[in-house]
Motif scaffolding. Structure first.
Motif, PDB file in Angstrom:
ATOM      1  N   LEU A 105      -2.569  37.710  14.645  1.00 18.04           N
ATOM      2  CA  LEU A 105      -1.205  38.205  14.829  1.00 18.04           C
ATOM      3  C   LEU A 105      -0.248  37.113  15.267  1.00 18.04           C
ATOM      4  O   LEU A 105       0.940  37.156  14.963  1.00 18.04           O
ATOM      5  CB  LEU A 105      -1.186  39.319  15.888  1.00 18.04           C
ATOM      6  CG  LEU A 105      -1.502  40.740  15.449  1.00 18.04           C
ATOM      7  CD1 LEU A 105      -1.592  41.648  16.665  1.00 18.04           C
ATOM      8  CD2 LEU A 105      -0.451  41.246  14.473  1.00 18.04           C
ATOM      9  N   GLU A 130     -10.658  42.401  21.601  1.00 19.91           N
ATOM     10  CA  GLU A 130      -9.808  42.471  20.416  1.00 19.91           C
ATOM     11  C   GLU A 130      -8.646  41.495  20.516  1.00 19.91           C
ATOM     12  O   GLU A 130      -8.160  40.990  19.501  1.00 19.91           O
ATOM     13  CB  GLU A 130      -9.293  43.896  20.222  1.00 19.91           C
ATOM     14  CG  GLU A 130      -8.508  44.084  18.933  1.00 19.91           C
ATOM     15  CD  GLU A 130      -7.983  45.488  18.747  1.00 19.91           C
ATOM     16  OE1 GLU A 130      -7.312  45.740  17.718  1.00 19.91           O
ATOM     17  OE2 GLU A 130      -8.222  46.342  19.634  1.00 19.91           O
ATOM     18  N   ARG A 134      -7.352  38.814  17.597  1.00 20.01           N
ATOM     19  CA  ARG A 134      -6.058  38.894  16.937  1.00 20.01           C
ATOM     20  C   ARG A 134      -5.085  37.778  17.339  1.00 20.01           C
ATOM     21  O   ARG A 134      -4.067  37.573  16.678  1.00 20.01           O
ATOM     22  CB  ARG A 134      -5.407  40.260  17.251  1.00 20.01           C
ATOM     23  CG  ARG A 134      -6.237  41.463  16.862  1.00 20.01           C
ATOM     24  CD  ARG A 134      -6.599  41.473  15.379  1.00 20.01           C
ATOM     25  NE  ARG A 134      -5.420  41.430  14.521  1.00 20.01           N
ATOM     26  CZ  ARG A 134      -4.685  42.501  14.192  1.00 20.01           C
ATOM     27  NH1 ARG A 134      -5.022  43.697  14.664  1.00 20.01           N
ATOM     28  NH2 ARG A 134      -3.634  42.366  13.412  1.00 20.01           N
ATOM     29  N   ALA A 500      -4.082  47.435  23.769  1.00 27.01           N
ATOM     30  CA  ALA A 500      -3.300  48.237  22.824  1.00 27.01           C
ATOM     31  C   ALA A 500      -1.843  47.809  22.813  1.00 27.01           C
ATOM     32  O   ALA A 500      -1.191  47.788  21.757  1.00 27.01           O
ATOM     33  CB  ALA A 500      -3.423  49.717  23.181  1.00 27.01           C
ATOM     34  N   TYR A 501      -1.339  47.450  23.970  1.00 26.64           N
ATOM     35  CA  TYR A 501       0.054  46.997  24.039  1.00 26.64           C
ATOM     36  C   TYR A 501       0.227  45.662  23.325  1.00 26.64           C
ATOM     37  O   TYR A 501       1.141  45.494  22.505  1.00 26.64           O
ATOM     38  CB  TYR A 501       0.481  46.881  25.502  1.00 26.64           C
ATOM     39  CG  TYR A 501       1.761  46.103  25.695  1.00 26.64           C
ATOM     40  CD1 TYR A 501       2.991  46.621  25.295  1.00 26.64           C
ATOM     41  CD2 TYR A 501       1.733  44.829  26.259  1.00 26.64           C
ATOM     42  CE1 TYR A 501       4.165  45.892  25.456  1.00 26.64           C
ATOM     43  CE2 TYR A 501       2.895  44.098  26.431  1.00 26.64           C
ATOM     44  CZ  TYR A 501       4.103  44.628  26.021  1.00 26.64           C
ATOM     45  OH  TYR A 501       5.266  43.901  26.179  1.00 26.64           O
ATOM     46  N   VAL A 503      -1.646  44.180  21.046  1.00 24.72           N
ATOM     47  CA  VAL A 503      -1.964  44.200  19.620  1.00 24.72           C
ATOM     48  C   VAL A 503      -1.019  45.106  18.842  1.00 24.72           C
ATOM     49  O   VAL A 503      -0.485  44.729  17.793  1.00 24.72           O
ATOM     50  CB  VAL A 503      -3.427  44.634  19.406  1.00 24.72           C
ATOM     51  CG1 VAL A 503      -3.731  44.812  17.926  1.00 24.72           C
ATOM     52  CG2 VAL A 503      -4.381  43.605  20.025  1.00 24.72           C
ATOM     53  N   GLU A 504      -0.790  46.308  19.352  1.00 21.42           N
ATOM     54  CA  GLU A 504      -0.044  47.319  18.599  1.00 21.42           C
ATOM     55  C   GLU A 504       1.341  47.599  19.167  1.00 21.42           C
ATOM     56  O   GLU A 504       2.091  48.399  18.594  1.00 21.42           O
ATOM     57  CB  GLU A 504      -0.840  48.625  18.576  1.00 21.42           C
ATOM     58  CG  GLU A 504      -2.252  48.483  18.015  1.00 21.42           C
ATOM     59  CD  GLU A 504      -3.108  49.718  18.267  1.00 21.42           C
ATOM     60  OE1 GLU A 504      -2.537  50.761  18.671  1.00 21.42           O
ATOM     61  OE2 GLU A 504      -4.333  49.632  18.078  1.00 21.42           O
ATOM     62  N   ALA A 506       1.819  49.308  21.718  1.00 22.72           N
ATOM     63  CA  ALA A 506       1.748  50.689  22.187  1.00 22.72           C
ATOM     64  C   ALA A 506       1.957  50.723  23.696  1.00 22.72           C
ATOM     65  O   ALA A 506       1.263  50.025  24.443  1.00 22.72           O
ATOM     66  CB  ALA A 506       0.392  51.297  21.838  1.00 22.72           C
TER      67      ALA A 506
END
Length: 514
Positions: A105, A130, A134, A500-501, A503-504, A506
């Motif tokens: 990413l 993860e 990424r 999650a924050y 990477v996405e 979120a």
């Protein structure tokens, strides 16, 4: 009053049984992320923002005893020493990289705190997650620190050893005058050995400019950042300076820039007292605890162990012995995280027997002393940054009040010699003026960010994280614990929403508490 503890990341300091001067071999690697600059490039700084990164071996980059993993790659990025004069002298910022193992990413820049802490080993902090798949995880030594050059240096190893052997507890007018003369000499040596141009430009204001250069040369139009402890101040000032360049930002163990240095120091003292109380409560459940079996008497028992060291160091296998200053420093080091409480208990048990090996080892780690007797520049860089980040305390009434309040907030650190007066520290004699100070946080156009705060953090009180989250409009993750910082420390209910924050993008659930 004891020196203010540094705001270091406990998980990065880790166990202290062995100190290893690390050097590794990385494979030179050049990818598309190293192409000629990305995102917004300020006018006049094009040559810095568009420079090519040449990744290669990390051999010779480790300066603080931390072992750099062989999978890491290292490089240096050139920045102006003075951003007001980009055609003038330059500095070299040491960076490290753990390359993304999956679908990349971008880059995630990580800072461990301090100020003055080397961040190169933190490129490995997310290994196996993860996030490591990424992102290229990037560690860096801020300007003046560690493998970055020029380097802040004030004292020789012999001078540091001598300073650590001096208890500095005399609060009579004569004792204060002697301490202030030492502090004045220290400031003069910093100016002579580091140079005024470096000292004037080693603060947070310039570090955030360097971070933006790093962002660009890594090929990222937007910054992803994880800052621990003092690293939260870096992150906050980056958010104020370059809000439009932020993609994601996690700030763990908040420093409240709006607090006065006096309030920050006193609250930190209270935080370490809270950590000491928690340690004592656990220790005194055992009949062989060196603090006895009554938690209410732990302060008194502790003082009985360390006070004699003012006049007679404890015996150690090292010829230096364990000084009073080092005994207290070793205890503070262990209170950053419960993972070191076993070492602390062992060190205090040794002290009941007149020995000080374990506490000396803890103090050496805190001071950045390596096996060969040399030192990292952690302590000198810490002082250089704080002396330009905040105005010096020169009002003797305020300094005396701070000493009194600190003793009240942290009675386990009170040697009973307080007089209501105290010496001015080295910043009062610093050769260059400050470039920062307590001020309101004003951020416009910042995307959602995340703040993590630990309820019983000894170094950065929980409320500072709550306040910072409100000022940044950030999501707050509260972690119930007695350690300094929590992200990527194996706590799933913290790490999962952070992942999650990052990477996405979120958002964590509102008011998440672990």
């Amino acid at each position: 009053m004891q020196p203010r503890p540094r705001l270091l990341l406990a998980t990065a300091m880790g166990a202290v049984a062995v100190l290893v001067v690390g050097c590794t071999l990385g494979t030179a690697r050049q990818g598309p992320e190293s192409s000629r600059g990305a995102g917004v490039i300020p006018a006049g700084l094009e040559s810095f923002y568009a420079q090519q990164v040449e990744w290669g071996s990390c051999d010779g980059f480790a300066t603080d005893g931390d072992d750099l993993k062989p999978t890491l790659e290292c490089a240096r990025v050139t920045v102006p020493l003075d951003y007001g004069n980009p055609a003038g002298a330059t500095a070299q910022i040491a960076i490290s990289r753990s390359p993304a193992t999956g679908d990349r990413l971008g880059s995630l820049l990580v800072n461990p705190g301090g100020p003055g802490g080397s961040g190169l080993s933190l490129a490995s902090i997310a290994d196996g997650t993860e996030v490591a798949q990424r992102f290229d995880v990037i560690g860096f030594d801020p300007r003046g620190v560690g493998a970055s050059t020029p380097q802040v240096r004030c004292l020789t190893p012999q001078e540091i050893d001598a300073e650590r052997s001096d208890p500095d507890v005399d609060m009579s007018p004569e004792g204060i005058a002697r301490t202030e003369e030492k502090n004045r000499t220290y400031a003069e040596r910093c100016a002579q050995r580091s140079g005024l141009s470096l000292l004037a430009h080693v603060g947070t204001r310039d570090v955030v400019r360097d971070m933006d250069v790093i962002r660009s040369v890594l090929g990222d139009a937007e910054l992803n950042y994880l800052g621990f402890s003092y690293g939260t101040r870096i992150g906050t000032e980056y958010a104020e300076t370059f809000p439009e360049n932020v993609r994601a930002m996690v700030l763990d163990g908040a420093v409240d820039r709006e607090q006065s240095p006096v309030d920050e120091t006193v609250l930190q003292g209270a935080g370490f007292q809270q950590a000491f109380d928690a340690f004592a409560t656990e220790c005194t459940q055992s009949p062989d605890c060196p603090l006895g079996t009554d938690p209410a008497a732990a302060n008194t028992r502790f003082r009985a162990l360390v006070d004699p060291l003012v006049t007679q160091p404890a015996a150690t296998t090292d010829p230096r012995g364990l000084s009073y200053e080092d005994a207290v420093t070793g205890v503070l080091q262990a209170l950053y995280t419960p993972s070191l409480w076993t070492s602390l208990r062992g060190g205090l048990t040794e002290l009941t027997e007149g020995r000080g090996n374990s506490l000396l080892l803890l103090a050496d780690r805190y001071a950045g002393r390596l096996d060969d007797g040399s030192y990292s520049n952690l302590e000198d860089a810490f002082n250089a940054v704080r002396c330009v980040d905040d105005p010096p305390l020169v009002d003797r009434g305020v300094v005396g009040e701070m000493d009194t309040r600190y003793r009240q907030a942290a009675p386990f650190l009170d040697d009973g010699r307080g007089t209501g007066n105290a010496p001015l520290d080295a910043c009062a004699f610093w050769a260059v003026p400050p470039t920062g100070g307590p001020s309101d946080i004003e951020v416009w156009g910042l995307p959602p960010v995340v703040v993590v705060s630990t309820t019983e953090d000894p170094a950065t009180p929980y409320q500072a994280g709550v306040d910072l989250a409100k000022r940044l409009g950030a999501a707050l993750i509260s972690y119930r614990g007695a350690q300094h910082t929590a992200t990527f420390d194996g706590v799933a209910c913290v790490d999962d929403p952070i992942t999650a924050y990052l990477v996405e993008l979120a958002a964590p659930e509102p008011d998440l508490t672990c």
